[in-house]
Design a protein around this motif. Structure first.
Motif, PDB file in Angstrom:
ATOM      1  N   ASP A  63      35.863 115.148 -64.799  1.00  0.00           N
ATOM      2  CA  ASP A  63      35.722 116.447 -64.132  1.00  0.00           C
ATOM      3  C   ASP A  63      35.591 117.574 -65.148  1.00  0.00           C
ATOM      4  O   ASP A  63      36.338 118.552 -65.134  1.00  0.00           O
ATOM      5  CB  ASP A  63      36.881 116.707 -63.171  1.00  0.00           C
ATOM      6  N   VAL A  64      34.621 117.431 -66.022  1.00  0.00           N
ATOM      7  CA  VAL A  64      34.407 118.351 -67.138  1.00  0.00           C
ATOM      8  C   VAL A  64      33.303 119.357 -66.785  1.00  0.00           C
ATOM      9  O   VAL A  64      32.251 118.976 -66.277  1.00  0.00           O
ATOM     10  CB  VAL A  64      34.022 117.562 -68.411  1.00  0.00           C
ATOM     11  N   VAL A  65      33.553 120.635 -67.066  1.00  0.00           N
ATOM     12  CA  VAL A  65      32.612 121.710 -66.744  1.00  0.00           C
ATOM     13  C   VAL A  65      31.613 121.906 -67.880  1.00  0.00           C
ATOM     14  O   VAL A  65      31.990 121.913 -69.052  1.00  0.00           O
ATOM     15  CB  VAL A  65      33.377 123.028 -66.479  1.00  0.00           C
ATOM     16  N   ILE A  66      30.333 122.062 -67.519  1.00  0.00           N
ATOM     17  CA  ILE A  66      29.290 122.343 -68.501  1.00  0.00           C
ATOM     18  C   ILE A  66      28.412 123.486 -68.021  1.00  0.00           C
ATOM     19  O   ILE A  66      28.029 123.537 -66.852  1.00  0.00           O
ATOM     20  CB  ILE A  66      28.413 121.104 -68.811  1.00  0.00           C
ATOM     21  N   ARG A  67      28.119 124.381 -68.941  1.00  0.00           N
ATOM     22  CA  ARG A  67      27.193 125.483 -68.668  1.00  0.00           C
ATOM     23  C   ARG A  67      25.796 124.980 -69.006  1.00  0.00           C
ATOM     24  O   ARG A  67      25.495 124.681 -70.169  1.00  0.00           O
ATOM     25  CB  ARG A  67      27.557 126.688 -69.532  1.00  0.00           C
ATOM     26  N   ILE A  68      24.938 124.885 -68.001  1.00  0.00           N
ATOM     27  CA  ILE A  68      23.577 124.379 -68.197  1.00  0.00           C
ATOM     28  C   ILE A  68      22.670 125.497 -68.703  1.00  0.00           C
ATOM     29  O   ILE A  68      21.918 125.324 -69.654  1.00  0.00           O
ATOM     30  CB  ILE A  68      23.012 123.788 -66.890  1.00  0.00           C
TER      31      ILE A  68
END
Length: 187
Positions: A78-83
């Protein structure tokens, strides 16, 4: 004498959220009671994961963990990434490049390998998410389809901005883990 002027327009005045807006809202706790992603400026509510999804995530992390440790890197769920400026996603599982530091919000260059577990999200995971992760420069991406019991394995093409066609691996067949020098088998 002043005449009345009517200010009317057919223009839409709505403005899309930016990644910075979304991340600020996330930091302030705006999404504490739900899971959400920002997709092309719009907040999309995500369905909560059910038991089978969580169990498969846990099994994958368990299989990957020895390889991750041996490579001297990190993995998370459940890791957040800024695309980009208007899209923020959450991976089911991300493995970092060796030497990359875990952060609250990852960038494409931090991620060696990403995994999505699909029970009902195959179309999104194999379509728009594949395109977004490729454009972010993530070297490898798997979609683990628990319904069809196959894993779609993608690797960036020579341009480094899109994935080649998937290699489809049935459950029970050993798979090479990108960038970690080992194999795992999903049952």
């Amino acid at each position: 004498m002043n005449q009345q002027v009517r200010l009317a327009s057919n223009k839409e005045w709505a403005s899309p959220f930016t990644a910075d807006d979304f991340l600020h809202m996330l930091e302030l706790g705006a999404f504490e009671d739900m899971r959400a992603e920002l997709v092309r400026g719009e907040i999309e509510k995500m369905m909560p994961a059910d038991w089978s999804h969580g169990e498969l995530n846990a099994r994958l992390i368990g299989l990957l963990f020895p390889l991750v440790q041996a490579a001297g890197t990190k993995a998370g769920a459940d890791v957040v990434i800024r695309i980009d400026a208007h899209t923020v996603r959450a991976f089911d599982i991300a493995v970092l490049h060796p030497g990359a530091l875990p952060q609250k919000v990852l960038r494409g260059e931090d991620v060696l390998f990403a995994i999505e577990v699909a029970e009902s999200t195959q179309k999104r995971d194999l379509g728009e998410k594949r395109d977004e992760y490729g454009s972010a420069g993530i070297p490898a991406y798997w979609v683990v389809d628990s319904v069809a019991r196959v894993t779609h394995c993608f690797v960036l093409n020579a341009s480094g901005t899109a994935y080649d066609d998937a290699t489809i691996m049935p459950f029970g067949q050993p798979m090479d883990v990108p960038g970690l020098g080992g194999r795992i088998t999903l049952d």
